[in-house]
Each structure stands twice: as C-alpha cells, then as structure tokens.
Design an enzyme around this catalytic site. Structure first.
Site, PDB file in Angstrom:
ATOM      1  N   ASN A 193       0.852  -1.333   0.159  1.00  0.00           N
ATOM      2  CA  ASN A 193       0.027   0.055   0.052  1.00  0.00           C
ATOM      3  C   ASN A 193       0.886   1.266   0.130  1.00  0.00           C
ATOM      4  O   ASN A 193       0.271   2.268  -0.446  1.00  0.00           O
ATOM      5  CB  ASN A 193      -0.872   0.059   1.328  1.00  0.00           C
ATOM      6  CG  ASN A 193      -0.069  -0.396   2.483  1.00  0.00           C
ATOM      7  OD1 ASN A 193       0.522  -1.407   2.763  1.00  0.00           O
ATOM      8  ND2 ASN A 193      -0.229   0.319   3.340  1.00  0.00           N
ATOM      9  N   GLN A 205      -5.160  -3.991  -1.741  1.00  0.00           N
ATOM     10  CA  GLN A 205      -4.619  -2.881  -2.750  1.00  0.00           C
ATOM     11  C   GLN A 205      -4.597  -3.693  -4.285  1.00  0.00           C
ATOM     12  O   GLN A 205      -4.370  -2.924  -5.200  1.00  0.00           O
ATOM     13  CB  GLN A 205      -3.394  -2.248  -2.505  1.00  0.00           C
ATOM     14  CG  GLN A 205      -3.259  -1.573  -1.288  1.00  0.00           C
ATOM     15  CD  GLN A 205      -4.131  -0.109  -1.139  1.00  0.00           C
ATOM     16  OE1 GLN A 205      -4.462   0.238  -2.406  1.00  0.00           O
ATOM     17  NE2 GLN A 205      -4.113   0.526  -0.209  1.00  0.00           N
ATOM     18  N   SER A 243     -11.443  -5.146   0.642  1.00  0.00           N
ATOM     19  CA  SER A 243     -12.011  -4.103   1.333  1.00  0.00           C
ATOM     20  C   SER A 243     -12.625  -3.110   0.320  1.00  0.00           C
ATOM     21  O   SER A 243     -12.302  -2.926  -0.700  1.00  0.00           O
ATOM     22  CB  SER A 243     -10.957  -3.381   2.056  1.00  0.00           C
ATOM     23  OG  SER A 243     -11.521  -2.132   2.628  1.00  0.00           O
ATOM     24  N   HIS A 286     -13.977   0.339   0.509  1.00  0.00           N
ATOM     25  CA  HIS A 286     -13.388   1.566   0.033  1.00  0.00           C
ATOM     26  C   HIS A 286     -12.365   1.751  -0.601  1.00  0.00           C
ATOM     27  O   HIS A 286     -12.256   3.109  -0.924  1.00  0.00           O
ATOM     28  CB  HIS A 286     -13.631   2.265   1.577  1.00  0.00           C
ATOM     29  CG  HIS A 286     -12.270   2.125   2.369  1.00  0.00           C
ATOM     30  ND1 HIS A 286     -11.444   3.035   2.749  1.00  0.00           N
ATOM     31  CD2 HIS A 286     -11.694   1.180   3.310  1.00  0.00           C
ATOM     32  CE1 HIS A 286     -10.476   2.759   3.202  1.00  0.00           C
ATOM     33  NE2 HIS A 286     -10.690   1.521   3.871  1.00  0.00           N
ATOM     34  N   THR A 344     -25.381  -8.563  13.014  1.00  0.00           N
ATOM     35  CA  THR A 344     -26.006  -8.416  11.850  1.00  0.00           C
ATOM     36  C   THR A 344     -25.498  -7.813  10.799  1.00  0.00           C
ATOM     37  O   THR A 344     -24.807  -6.752  10.873  1.00  0.00           O
ATOM     38  CB  THR A 344     -27.510  -7.490  12.224  1.00  0.00           C
ATOM     39  OG1 THR A 344     -28.126  -8.096  13.621  1.00  0.00           O
ATOM     40  CG2 THR A 344     -28.415  -7.382  11.164  1.00  0.00           C
ATOM     41  N   CYS A 378      -2.120   5.229   8.148  1.00  0.00           N
ATOM     42  CA  CYS A 378      -2.202   4.915   9.374  1.00  0.00           C
ATOM     43  C   CYS A 378      -0.879   5.389   9.980  1.00  0.00           C
ATOM     44  O   CYS A 378      -0.660   5.861  11.140  1.00  0.00           O
ATOM     45  CB  CYS A 378      -1.731   3.334   9.521  1.00  0.00           C
ATOM     46  SG  CYS A 378      -3.135   2.421   8.495  1.00  0.00           S
TER      47      CYS A 378
HETATM   48  C1  LIG Z   1      -2.691  -3.437   2.087  1.00  0.00           C
HETATM   49  C2  LIG Z   1      -3.706  -3.053   3.029  1.00  0.00           C
HETATM   50  N1  LIG Z   1      -4.419  -3.856   3.927  1.00  0.00           N
HETATM   51  C3  LIG Z   1      -5.254  -3.619   4.892  1.00  0.00           C
HETATM   52  C4  LIG Z   1      -5.774  -2.511   4.867  1.00  0.00           C
HETATM   53  C5  LIG Z   1      -6.926  -1.910   5.959  1.00  0.00           C
HETATM   54  O1  LIG Z   1      -8.217  -1.967   5.211  1.00  0.00           O
HETATM   55  P1  LIG Z   1      -9.408  -1.168   5.974  1.00  0.00           P
HETATM   56  O2  LIG Z   1      -9.399   0.176   5.794  1.00  0.00           O
HETATM   57  O3  LIG Z   1     -10.477  -1.443   5.017  1.00  0.00           O
HETATM   58  O4  LIG Z   1      -9.667  -1.519   7.181  1.00  0.00           O
HETATM   59  C6  LIG Z   1      -5.538  -1.489   4.085  1.00  0.00           C
HETATM   60  C7  LIG Z   1      -5.796  -0.149   4.095  1.00  0.00           C
HETATM   61  O5  LIG Z   1      -5.013   0.835   3.909  1.00  0.00           O
HETATM   62  C8  LIG Z   1      -4.323  -1.718   3.134  1.00  0.00           C
HETATM   63  O6  LIG Z   1      -3.782  -0.737   2.290  1.00  0.00           O
END
Ligand SMILES: Cc1ncc(COP(=O)(O)O)c(C=O)c1O
Length: 381
Positions: free
Chosen positions: A149, A178, A198, A200, A236, A325
């Site tokens: 990422n 990603q 994921s 979003h 749920t 993060c």
């Molecule tokens: C490679 C990777 N794994 C896991 C995640 C975590 O995903 P989420 O934001 O849906 O918790 C991210 C988010 O930046 C990511 O880039």
C-alpha cells in the site's frame, strides 16, 4: 480539486450511493428475520455474496463479510493461528505487511507464537526462496500481501503459492486490499487459502469488506454472538454496505478490463514526466512491471514529506505521506525502513495514488504543480 490519495480511500461512486440509499430507505429488514422484510434483506445479501464470489471465481459460502481489510486480516491471521495451534505455532510474514497483519502477529507472539518476518529487497519485494528456507515443521501460516500500500510493489504471489502448495499443512493468506479489482487475481492458480478485500479502496463504502476462506478451512472466530456468516463472524450484516460493495466491485471490474493497460502506461508516463521535470527526484519502489499501476512513492532530497503534502494541498492537490496509518506520526515507515531507503528520503517520501478515472491531464497538472512547488521550496531552503 485533484485527489491523488486513492490508496488511502476513494470517493464513493455515484451509482454505489444510489443503490445504498435505496437499500437504506426501503430494505431495512434483518436478514435473519423470518418474515418478508427479512427474506428481502437475505436475498440482497445472497445476491451480493454470489457476485463477489464470482469475481474471485470461488463459491459463495467461501465469502465472509467483514467490516473491512483490517478485520479481514485479523480474522485470517488470528483465526488460523488459534484454530490450528496444535499443529504448530510458527507464522511467516514479510517486513512490508500492513499493520493489520503485523499487529495481529505481535499479539500472537505474546501468546507464545513465533513469527518470522522476511526481509525484502530495495524495491520492497519478497524473495520466494526466503519463504522456502524459512518454512519449519511447525509453520502453520504464511501471510504475504498482493500489493504494498505504500510503494505499490506487486509480490510474487504465484511463486510463493507454488512453494506453499508442497506443504499441505501450511495455510496461505494474501492481503488483497490494494490488488483486488485493480490487477488480476487468480486464487486457485496461486493456491491461496484466504484472501482479504475491502470496499472503500474501490469506490465502495467504508466499514465493509470480505474474507475468502477456502472450503474446509476452519477459523477461530473473533466476534461471537448470533452465529451469522456461518458462525465465523457474528453480528447483523451491514446490508446497505454490502450491496454498495458488490456494486463497487461490478463497476471497478468492468472498468479494469478496459483500462488495465492504459493505467500501466499512465504510471510509466507519470514517472518519465516527474524525472524530466524534477531531476533530483527519487522513486521509491519498483518503476515498472513489478508495480501496481495505481501507486507511486517518491522523495525529493532536502524536502520534508509534510511540507510537500501541505504545499500541494494549497494548490488543491491531495496526496499522502506513506500509509494513512503512519502519516500523522513523526516516525519513518517500516516499509521504507525494510527497503533500506536513506533517512532523509524516508522523511521526505510522499505517496501519489491513482484510480481508474485518473487521466493523463491530471498527471500533467500534478507534475507541473509539484515541479513548481519543489522549486519554490528548495529556493527558500
Ligand atoms: C494492504 C492493506 N491492507 C489492509 C488495509 C486495511 O483496510 P481497511 O481500511 O478496510 O480496514 C489497508 C488499508 O489501507 C491496506 O492498504
């Protein structure tokens, strides 16, 4: 506005908003209820599950909906570790995994598991030979991400999978957050047992994701309760989010097929333009085929990452400092540390991330403004 922080999150697609609004307004039933409203919600859940399973070429009951990538990674890593600890307590990951995998392993270490954290080369790539030589009799899980990422490195998942296939007692988890719906995914060919995705990151809503769990694998559940999602993830189900996720997958996949080559060219052209306009620029990570078309990580010697991000922001261009993060903390990224990047370049590194509707005109604007901002800032220094 030019939004180039699509690896952190993406704008929700208007068609996704539309289907989610409809579900929120009309289909509020609980899928576990026996009456008509419940059955209606259950049907939507089923259709979405079937669709997402089909995009991964797996069976619908192999998909468990989660609250996103973080939960998927936690469920996969801790779920396998706690379920199969009688077989062994050794896990292999890489130094460039997302914190959701890394921190899950730290927790497991405190419970007596042993973690081998594989080094990467200067492009952030894991050597499959290292995976091979790190396997022990008590290894139960290997967890390696598909696309990094922060720098966009595509890991050699097929080669790693080929090694793991020879060890029938080792499970293979891939964090595909990603990669999914952006670059090709072939779970069966690669021998992947668990795959995290994921919503979003692909223009779906936040707080929704899924974990593929190969048929026959048991996971120790982390959220217990009413037994939803086959007892693996109680609670749920978030029907509007899940329906929105399926819609986002549909749109992303249709566009991906058409645009995959165009996006790779776009990244390549962006790097050429950057190197021409800013001769001192350093690209961190792979430059071409080994990189996701959607991510470029770069440093300008002598300039700090937060200064660059804010200078671009004042031009209405949004990029980030490494991963979402770690961007707010004054620490260097473990990913760039693992790649052996020099300290001043690490403190100056920014990530630019595209999506399927990023156009060459956007790249021209970005490179032009960055060159201007860099010249002004270096003059001030
Ligand atoms: C490679 C990777 N794994 C896991 C995640 C975590 O995903 P989420 O934001 O849906 O918790 C991210 C988010 O930046 C990511 O880039």
């Amino acid at each position: 506005m030019l939004y180039l922080d699509n690896s952190a999150t993406t704008a929700v697609h208007p068609e996704v908003i539309k289907v989610m609004q409809d579900v929120l307004a009309k289909n509020f039933g609980n899928p576990s209820s026996l009456h008509r409203k419940g059955i209606e919600a259950e049907k939507m859940l089923q259709i979405s599950r079937n669709f997402i399973a089909q995009t991964l070429q797996v069976k619908p009951h192999e998909i468990v909906f989660t609250s996103g990538g973080t939960e998927g990674d936690n469920l996969a890593v801790k779920g396998i570790a706690l379920q199969y600890q009688n077989r062994g307590r050794h896990i292999i990951i890489s130094q460039v995994e997302h914190p959701a995998v890394r921190e899950s392993c730290h927790q497991l270490e405190n419970l007596g598991f042993e973690i081998t954290c594989l080094a990467v080369d200067k492009t952030g790539c894991v050597d499959p030979e290292l995976v091979k030589t790190s396997i022990r009799n008590d290894t139960i899980l290997v967890s390696i991400m598909q696309v990094n990422n922060e720098v966009g490195t595509i890991q050699p998942i097929q080669a790693i999978g080929d090694i793991i296939k020879k060890h029938t007692k080792i499970f293979f988890h891939v964090d595909g957050v990603q990669g999914y719906a952006k670059i090709p995914v072939q779970l069966k060919l690669w021998g992947v047992d668990l795959f995290t995705i994921s919503a979003h990151k692909i223009h779906g809503p936040k707080g929704v994701g899924a974990l593929y769990i190969r048929e026959g694998i048991k996971l120790f559940p982390q959220i217990t309760g009413g037994g939803q999602e086959g007892g693996i993830r109680s609670g749920t189900e978030n029907i509007p989010g899940i329906v929105g996720f399926a819609k986002a997958c549909q749109i992303a996949r249709e566009i991906f097929v058409v645009k995959s080559e165009e996006m790779s060219n776009l990244r390549r052209e962006c790097i050429v333009m950057l190197e021409e306009s800013i001769p001192s620029i350093v690209i961190n990570g792979p430059k071409d085929e080994e990189a996701s078309p959607y991510i470029i990580n770069l440093s300008i010697p002598g300039l700090k990452r937060e200064v660059l991000v804010h200078a671009l922001e004042s031009e209405d261009i949004f990029v980030s400092t490494g991963s979402a993060c770690s961007s707010k903390k004054d620490i260097t990224s473990p990913v760039l540390d693992a790649m052996g990047i020099a300290k001043d370049l690490k403190l100056g590194s920014i990530r630019v991330s595209f999506t399927y509707d990023t156009a060459i005109e956007d790249i021209e604007v970005f490179v032009g403004k960055l060159a201007q901002v860099v010249e002004q800032l270096l003059r001030k220094n």
